[in-house]
Write an enzyme that holds these catalytic residues in place. Structure first.
Site, PDB file in Angstrom:
ATOM      1  N   ASP A  73      12.256  22.601 135.453  1.00 28.52           N
ATOM      2  CA  ASP A  73      12.456  21.155 135.585  1.00 28.52           C
ATOM      3  C   ASP A  73      11.612  20.429 134.531  1.00 28.52           C
ATOM      4  OD1 ASP A  73      12.602  18.465 136.416  1.00 28.52           O
ATOM      5  OD2 ASP A  73      12.689  19.027 138.534  1.00 28.52           O
ATOM      6  N   SER A  93      14.384  14.499 144.450  1.00 26.24           N
ATOM      7  CA  SER A  93      13.797  13.748 143.342  1.00 26.24           C
ATOM      8  C   SER A  93      13.074  12.500 143.857  1.00 26.24           C
ATOM      9  CB  SER A  93      14.886  13.418 142.312  1.00 26.24           C
ATOM     10  OG  SER A  93      14.319  12.972 141.102  1.00 26.24           O
ATOM     11  N   HIS A 132      15.982  20.203 136.814  1.00 24.82           N
ATOM     12  CA  HIS A 132      16.101  19.063 137.704  1.00 24.82           C
ATOM     13  C   HIS A 132      17.528  18.974 138.242  1.00 24.82           C
ATOM     14  CE1 HIS A 132      14.003  15.662 139.297  1.00 24.82           C
ATOM     15  NE2 HIS A 132      14.967  14.815 138.962  1.00 24.82           N
TER      16      HIS A 132
END
Length: 260
Positions: free
Chosen positions: A204, A121, A236
């Site tokens: 995501d 991320s 995610h």
């Protein structure tokens, strides 16, 4: 530091910034000295997160111990969060960690000439930028990182402000176009970029998979060694992923290849 028989070193300060907390790393090492080094950069929207955690949805055995069992040393690092300092401060911190690890590789009993940057991320975003600017890392593993803040979906009026991206930059993207471009890995790709392994969940909703597709396209256009793994059903933080090995094994195979 711990004694030479201890294979995990915790809370090792690698940089001090005037006016800020000391920046530390944890070093996880296999039994054999001289292992290639994964430098891990945690996620958390540049706002939060911990170097203790590899992926929040993974069981502990699928985190750093899995990488060490595969023969890698892992340095998981702090960096200044957006509530402490705006971009490029966190990128400067990743660069400082790389320099410190190279300087101290003998005492640490790792091989810092064979470094793979790995992030998830927000940490993948920083790992990608660091890999593109360092010039000596062997490769980058990018798990669902933002790659183009200029084209990142605009926040809705009801969204929290500042958004994660605005907090990182110190203002709205439209007001800071040069900083937003400098903070966008897809816009910093140039010939000579290191190898990349990029993986992203198709479902995501926090960071669209199009962000990884854009980075992959830029790398391929520049002639880089780049692979893109799009994972059906995964969101995610790999939410919805049935087996962590589906993403760990390809990433580790890439790391072995580029450090071999």
């Amino acid at each position: 530091m711990s004694s030479s028989t201890e294979r995990t070193l915790r809370d090792v300060v690698y940089a001090t910034r005037p006016g800020f907390r000391p920046l530390s790393l944890d070093l996880h090492r296999p039994e054999a000295d001289g292992a290639p080094l994964i430098v891990f950069v945690h996620g958390g929207g540049w706002r939060v997160g911990s170097r203790r955690v590899m992926c929040p949805t993974f069981a502990p055995e699928h985190g750093f111990p899995r990488l060490v069992a595969d023969g890698f040393a892992v340095a998981s690092i702090d960096y200044r969060l957006s509530g402490e300092a705006v971009f490029p401060a966190p990128l400067d911190d990743v660069a400082a960690a790389l320099a410190w690890l190279r300087e101290h590789q003998g005492a640490l009993a790792v091989d810092a000439t064979r470094i793979v940057l790995w992030g998830e991320s927000a940490g993948a975003h920083l790992a990608a930028l660091a890999g593109l600017s360092d010039g000596a890392v062997r490769g980058v593993v990018d798990w669902y990182g933002p790659s183009d803040l200029v084209s990142f979906p605009a926040p809705a009026p009801s969204d929290e402000h500042p958004t994660r991206e605005e907090a990182l930059l110190g203002g709205a993207v439209a007001d800071l176009p040069e900083r937003a471009r400098a903070a966008s890995p897809a816009r910093q790709v140039a010939p000579g970029a290191p190898p990349f392994h990029i993986a992203h969940g198709i479902d995501d909703t926090a960071v669209p998979a199009a962000q990884s597709e854009a980075l992959h396209a830029a790398l391929v256009a520049a002639g880089a060694d780049a692979t893109l793994q799009l994972v059906p059903g995964a969101g995610h933080l790999w939410q919805g992923l049935d087996d962590p090995d589906d993403v760990l094994s390809p990433a580790l195979a890439f790391a072995r290849r580029v450090t071999g």
